[in-house]
Write a protein that holds these residues in place. Structure first.
Motif: not given
Lengths: 101, 375
Positions: B15-21, B23-25
Motif C-alpha cells: 500500500g502507501r508506505q512512508g518507508d524507503t526502497l 527499508s521496505l526490502a
C-alpha cells in the motif's frame, strides 16, 4: 494520403514503422513502398489517464488498424470515438506517430 | 539438477508506505531470513523495476547484502518490468539447482506512491519499446489491455461485467489478507460505475500504484516447499507485432516448460496466483495456463470456477488488483502466497492444496515466468 510501408528484400514481409531490421527474419534490407493507407480497426481504446507528456491531450483514441495492404499498425484516431470494424484512412506520420481519420 | 525448496518467506504490508526502497526490502528480507532459521546465504537476487527512475536508488542488491550482514557475497538486481520478481526468483533457483550456491535470498521491492500518477504512468511506459511509433502514439499499459479487452469482448461475447467479476472476486479475497492494499468491501455495481481509466477498463479493473516488498529464502534439498518447475519465455514488446492479440504466447510457452518439468498438467494444480495487472489479464492468463479453453474464461468467472468451491481458486491473496502491485515485488509476493498455501498457513487457505502455480508477466507479454511448487 500515401503511407510509406517497408518490404523486406530477404523474406518479402511487409512492415511499418521504419525499423532497423525486418521484424520477421531480422534482415537489414528494407525497401520503402508507397501505399494507400486504408484499413479497418481491429481493436481500440480511449485513454483517459495519460502519461505526463500527453496529459493535456487526454482523452484520446488509440486504434490498432489492419491495413488493406498488409501489416497491422498502432495509431491515433484524429477525432471521434473508434469502433471495431470501422474503416479508417491514413492522414499523416508526425513525430513518430501514425494518425488516421 | 538438484532439488530446491523455499525455506523462508516474508513480506511487508502492501500500500502507501512512508518507508524507503531500502527499508521496505530490509523488512521483507529479515522476516524471510528469520522464518528460514537464519541460514548462511550464498547470494542475493533482487527484483526491482523503477528503483532508478522513481526512488533514485540502484545497487539495491549490494546494499541489502551489506545491511543484512550477509558478508561479501554476490548480489544482483534483475529487471524484467512487472516480471522482475519472477525472473529474480528463477535465476536464484537455477543457480541453486545447478550447484553454484546452496542458499539464496530473493527479494522483490518497489517504492511508487510518492510520485504522481502521470509520472508513474510515464515511468511504467519504459517497459515498452520506446524506439517505436507505439510508445510515441501515447499507448499506455492500461491502454494496451483496454485494446485487448475490447477485442476479447467483441470476439467471444464477454461483457464488461465479467471484468468486474474478476475485480470483485479478488477484492473479496483481499478482505481477509492483512498485507493487502485494499481490504474495503466493494460491490459489483461500484466496480461497474467507477471512473474510466481507459475504455473499457475502470478504476477497479486496474491494479493500483503500490509500495511494498516480498522475500523468500531458497535452499538446496527437499526440506521445505519444493520448487518443482521454472519456466520463462519472451514475447513481442509491441502490440502491433503480436500475432494473436488474445493469446499471451509467452505465458503459454513458460507454462508448457513448467508443466513438462513438473510432470503435471493444468488439471493437477490446486491453487494459483496469476498476473492480474488488469482484470482482463487474469482472464487471458487462466486460458493461456490451460485452466480453461481460449475464449471461455469469462464464462468460468461467471460460474464461480476461479474461487473456493470452483475448479481452481485464483489469486487468493487478492491478486495485483487488490493485494497491490509494487512492480518488482509482485512476482515474489505471488510465490510467498503459494508457499503459504502449501504449508497450510495461507489467508483464504485452500484445504488440502498440494500443487500450486505462480505466473508473473512483464510488459505487453514481453516476459513471462511460471513456477510450480509442491509440498
Amino acid at each position: 494520403m500515401e503511407m510509406t510501408l517497408y518490404d523486406c528484400e530477404q523474406c518479402q514481409t511487409r512492415s511499418v514503422p521504419p525499423r532497423y531490421v525486418c521484424p520477421k527474419c531480422a534482415g537489414s534490407g528494407l525497401t520503402a513502398i508507397q501505399a494507400d493507407g486504408a484499413g479497418t480497426i481491429y481493436s481500440c481504446t480511449t485513454i483517459y489517464v495519460a502519461p505526463e507528456r500527453l496529459a493535456a491531450e487526454a482523452p484520446y483514441a488509440i486504434i490498432l488498424v489492419d491495413l488493406d495492404e498488409g501489416p497491422r499498425v498502432t495509431a491515433r484516431l484524429a477525432q471521434g470515438i473508434p469502433k471495431i470494424g470501422q474503416r479508417v484512412v491514413f492522414n499523416r506520420y508526425e513525430d513518430g506517430v501514425y494518425w488516421f481519420e | 539438477m538438484r532439488a530446491v525448496s523455499v525455506t523462508g518467506t516474508g513480506m511487508t504490508r502492501f500500500g502507501r508506505q512512508g518507508d524507503t526502497l531500502k527499508s521496505l526490502a530490509l523488512a521483507a528480507c529479515r522476516e524471510a531470513l528469520r522464518t528460514a532459521g537464519h541460514p548462511r546465504i550464498g547470494a542475493v537476487y533482487a527484483g526491482n523495476f523503477l528503483g532508478g527512475q522513481l526512488a533514485g536508488q540502484e545497487i539495491i542488491g549490494s546494499i541489502l547484502a551489506k545491511e543484512l550482514g550477509l558478508g561479501p557475497i554476490p548480489a544482483v538486481k534483475m529487471e524484467g518490468a512487472c516480471a522482475s520478481g519472477g525472473i529474480a526468483f528463477r535465476q536464484a533457483y537455477l543457480m541453486i539447482a545447478a550447484g553454484v550456491y546452496d542458499t539464496a535470498l530473493v527479494v522483490g521491492v518497489e517504492k511508487m506512491t510518492h510520485a504522481a500518477a502521470s509520472i508513474v504512468t510515464e515511468a511504467l511506459n519504459s517497459a515498452m519499446d520506446n524506439d517505436s511509433s507505439e510508445g510515441m502514439s501515447g499507448l499506455t499499459f492500461p491502454g494496451f489491455f483496454g485494446v485487448v479487452a475490447n477485442r476479447y469482448m467483441h470476439e467471444f461475447g464477454a461483457g464488461r461485467e465479467h471484468l468486474s467479476m474478476v475485480a470483485l472476486k479478488n477484492r473479496s479475497y483481499a478482505q481477509h489478507n492483512p498485507h493487502a492494499q485494499f481490504r474495503k468491501p466493494a460491490t459489483l455495481d461500484e466496480i461497474q460505475q467507477a471512473r474510466l481509466i481507459t475504455d473499457p477498463l475502470g478504476l477497479y479493473h486496474c491494479s493500483p500504484i503500490t509500495d511494498g516488498a516480498a522475500a523468500v529464502v531458497i535452499a538446496a534439498g527437499a526440506g521445505g516447499i519444493r520448487v518443482l518447475a521454472s519456466g520463462q519465455a519472451s514475447g513481442p514488446p509491441l502490440m502491433q507485432d503480436i500475432p494473436d492479440l488474445l493469446t499471451i504466447e509467452a505465458i503459454r510457452q513458460a507454462a508448457q516448460q513448467a508443466y513438462a518439468q513438473a510432470g503435471a498438467g493444468p488439471e493437477d494444480i490446486d491453487v494459483a496466483e496469476v498476473h492480474d495487472c488488469f482484470a482482463m489479464t487474469e482472464l487471458l492468463a487462466v486460458e493461456d495456463l490451460g485452466f480453461f479453453a481460449k475464449g471461455t474464461a469469462w464464462q468460468a468467472i461467471e460460474a464461480g470456477k476461479l474461487q473456493h468451491g470452483g475448479e481452481i481458486p485464483v489469486n487468493t491473496s487478492g491478486g495485483l488488483l487488490s493485494r497491490g502491485h509494487p512492480i518488482g515485488a509482485t512476482g515474489v509476493a505471488q510465490i510467498v502466497q503459494i508457499a503459504k498455501q502449501l504449508q497450510g498457513q495461507a489467508v483464504n487457505q485452500v484445504e488440502g492444496a498440494r500443487l500450486g502455480l505462480a505466473q508473473n508477466l512483464g510488459g505487453t507479454g514481453a516476459y513471462a515466468t511460471v513456477h510450480i511448487f509442491g509440498k
